[in-house]
Design an enzyme around this catalytic site. Structure first.
Site, mmCIF file in Angstrom:
data_model
loop_
_atom_site.group_PDB
_atom_site.id
_atom_site.type_symbol
_atom_site.label_atom_id
_atom_site.label_comp_id
_atom_site.label_asym_id
_atom_site.label_seq_id
_atom_site.Cartn_x
_atom_site.Cartn_y
_atom_site.Cartn_z
ATOM 1 N N ASP A 30 21.251 -22.764 27.583
ATOM 2 C CA ASP A 30 19.874 -22.559 28.029
ATOM 3 C C ASP A 30 19.718 -22.926 29.512
ATOM 4 O OD1 ASP A 30 16.967 -22.648 28.170
ATOM 5 O OD2 ASP A 30 16.978 -22.835 25.984
ATOM 6 N N THR A 69 12.780 -18.511 27.301
ATOM 7 C CA THR A 69 13.812 -18.809 26.309
ATOM 8 C C THR A 69 13.834 -17.852 25.119
ATOM 9 O OG1 THR A 69 13.873 -21.116 26.930
ATOM 10 C CG2 THR A 69 14.550 -20.597 24.683
ATOM 11 N N ARG A 153 13.466 -21.607 18.568
ATOM 12 C CA ARG A 153 13.387 -20.217 19.034
ATOM 13 C C ARG A 153 14.750 -19.656 19.406
ATOM 14 N NH1 ARG A 153 10.661 -23.551 22.483
ATOM 15 N NH2 ARG A 153 11.144 -23.631 24.709
ATOM 16 N N ASP A 282 18.721 -26.848 29.871
ATOM 17 C CA ASP A 282 17.354 -26.432 30.170
ATOM 18 C C ASP A 282 16.432 -27.636 30.308
ATOM 19 O OD1 ASP A 282 15.315 -24.211 30.329
ATOM 20 O OD2 ASP A 282 14.517 -25.307 28.610
ATOM 21 N N HIS A 286 14.409 -28.674 33.697
ATOM 22 C CA HIS A 286 12.956 -28.827 33.754
ATOM 23 C C HIS A 286 12.552 -30.221 34.238
ATOM 24 C CE1 HIS A 286 11.598 -25.058 32.160
ATOM 25 N NE2 HIS A 286 12.308 -25.166 31.047
HETATM 26 ZN ZN ZN Z 1 15.499 -21.262 27.928
#
Ligand code: ZN
Length: 540
Positions: A30, A69, A153, A282, A286
């Site tokens: 990710d 994502t 997800r 990810d 972030h």
């Molecule tokens: Zn992502």
């Protein structure tokens, strides 16, 4: 089927005699942009180094506009753009549904209820096309389709609706969960006690590689928040810190290996699918951005863990085929970008949001203060929905005025009336040459997409400077968010590197050909990539 076989011999082989890999391992890292991959590729000595001996496509594209994502993971094993798969974003608005909350999460079944957490029912119900694992099961019922990830997800859009096992980490309960109505595999139940303890214990110390120490320098985001020098340790019980560290990836890979053993994946009567979504990169991006000590610690640890994971598959004697890519790219926080050669990098203004737009559009149209015009939405760089309760004439006036005001903003690159996007063809050109409208078109799905789509200027971060948590993000139509590495590896593959651009929708047809599965070309947006470095063709 590989370059190692002499051509004459290969031609003599009948289709049925071809030795097919027994296990497909599809990995998504990710937020691993092509830019991060190129920055670190000379530092890799583990799993990435092994994959670099296979077929290397450093310029893969998540070609669509909404580089989030859910859509990103959905392209990888379906071969379909969001315009076909229906997974247009991490969330959208459906004003027709009966419940009060009209915002829909991409991986929730809005018609189901459960005790939670999470507050929604995780499901792949919105995915409108089959995944490769589902196609493999349809072609041969002995084929198993297993998916595991740090995010629901990711697991659900790579696995699809018809999985044998699917697991995702849920921060609130500090455990991996599965879809409702299904029991945890006994192995996962025991792993969960370990995971919960890891979160509860915290982590007081972490060795920082010397190479990463050199990247450590404090960057002030605001009065409360600095990044750059964190070592990814965490306090007891800090589940956010757990996610933003290599520890979540480690346990996700442990889950994958445990499921290989428990289900004897790669040892059955048909080729199996194991999809793995590694989410820590990810969360680190972030929380700390991409250019500090934090991302360095994460990527070097991930490289080591991937190496051990592949070694484990070797030790089990499994003949496996790997595809590794990312769901989207990303870029660094504007405060550090400005110090490092990008003076124009900025954050969106605190007042530049859908609520502010609602006020100014209402004022321009002479409406009473507080008249609801738009369905509330968090960030720009995504769809805006006009309230269905307005009559058609007012809806059109609101749309025109909003587009006019947004077009005037210095922070906005482009605004689309999405009703015009249906007339744009899905581009088959090289993805770096797609117009912004073509990028938007690949993310457009009538009935789910909003009324207006706003694209912010390059190097504009849609998180205001007052942020307390996330400092950086992705989601834009710009290439730093679209470009991801695509790596394929099998023990018999000869190495090559192809710098010309390819797309993540090419992965499913490429893998399908390698395992002898036919998919009709009209069901795909991607094409098969020939992984044979020589005269042979893995697509035929
Ligand atoms: Zn992502």
């Amino acid at each position: 089927m590989f370059a190692l076989a002499a051509p004459a011999q290969a031609e003599d082989h009948k289709e049925a005699d071809k030795v097919r890999p027994q296990l497909v391992v599809a990995i998504s890292i990710d937020q691993l942009s092509s830019d991060l991959f190129s920055e670190y590729r000379n530092q890799f000595s583990g799993g990435f180094k092994r994959l670099l001996t296979g077929a290397v496509f450093p310029s893969g594209y998540q070609a669509h506009a909404a580089t989030e994502t859910c859509p990103g993971h959905s392209t990888i094993l379906t071969g379909a753009h969001p315009a076909r798969s229906g997974i247009i974003a991490n969330g959208w608005v459906d004003q027709r549904i009966s419940r009060e909350q009209k915002a829909v999460y991409c991986a929730e079944d809005v018609n189901a209820r459960h005790a939670g957490p999470p507050a929604y029912v995780p499901s792949a119900v919105h995915l409108e096309v089959p995944t490769l694992g589902e196609r493999m099961k349809s072609a041969n019922p002995y084929s198993r389709n297993v998916s595991v990830s740090g995010k629901d997800r990711a697991a659900l859009t790579m696995g699809g609706k018809n999985t044998d096992q699917v697991y995702f980490f849920e921060r609130e309960v500090k455990q991996f969960l599965t879809v409702s109505g299904r029991d945890l595999h006994p192995f996962m139940a025991s792993l969960n006690s370990k995971v919960e303890k890891q979160v509860d214990d915290g982590l007081a110390n972490r060795a920082v590689p010397v190479f990463c120490e050199a990247k450590g320098r404090e960057i002030k985001v605001n009065e409360r928040k600095s990044v750059g020098e964190h070592d990814l340790t965490r306090s007891p019980g800090d589940s956010y810190g757990y996610r933003a560290s290599p520890d979540l990836d480690a346990v996700t890979l442990e889950a994958a290996t445990g499921l290989v053993d428990a289900m004897q994946l790669g040892k059955g009567a048909a080729t199996d699918m194991l999809a793995i979504g590694l989410s820590s990169t990810d969360y680190v991006g972030h929380m700390y951005g991409t250019q500090g000590q934090e991302m360095c610690i994460q990527l070097l640890a991930l490289d080591n863990m991937l190496g051990s994971f592949f070694d484990g598959l070797d030790q089990r004697g499994i003949d496996y085929l790997v595809a590794l890519t990312a769901d989207h790219g990303g870029h660094d926080l504007p405060e550090r970008l400005r110090e490092q050669g990008v003076p124009e990098a900025k954050r969106i203004g605190d007042d530049f949001n859908v609520a502010g737009l609602e006020k100014s559009v209402g004022r321009a149209l002479g409406l009473e203060d507080g008249t609801p015009l738009f369905y509330p939405s968090r960030f720009f760089n995504s769809d805006i929905y006009i309230m269905d309760s307005l009559d058609a004439g007012m809806k059109q006036r609101v749309k025109s005025e909003a587009i006019r005001q947004l077009s005037d903003s210095q922070q906005v690159e482009a605004v689309f009336d999405t009703s015009t996007l249906g007339n744009v063809a899905i581009s088959t050109a090289a993805p770096e040459n797609w117009t912004l409208a073509e990028r938007a078109r690949a993310s457009y799905y009538p009935g789910r997409s909003g009324d207006i789509l706003v694209m912010l200027k390059k190097a504009t971060t849609p998180i205001p400077a007052s942020t307390k948590t996330y400092v950086g993000t992705h989601g834009s139509p710009w290439d730093y968010d679209r470009r991801v590495p695509m790596l394929f590896w099998h023990k018999d593959m000869a190495h090559f590197e192809q710098a010309l651009t390819v797309m993540t929708v090419d992965i499913a047809p490429t893998l399908a050909a390698m395992i002898g599965l036919n998919i009709a070309a009209n069901e795909l947006d991607g094409r098969c990539l020939d992984l044979d470095a020589g005269a042979g063709d893995s697509c035929n």
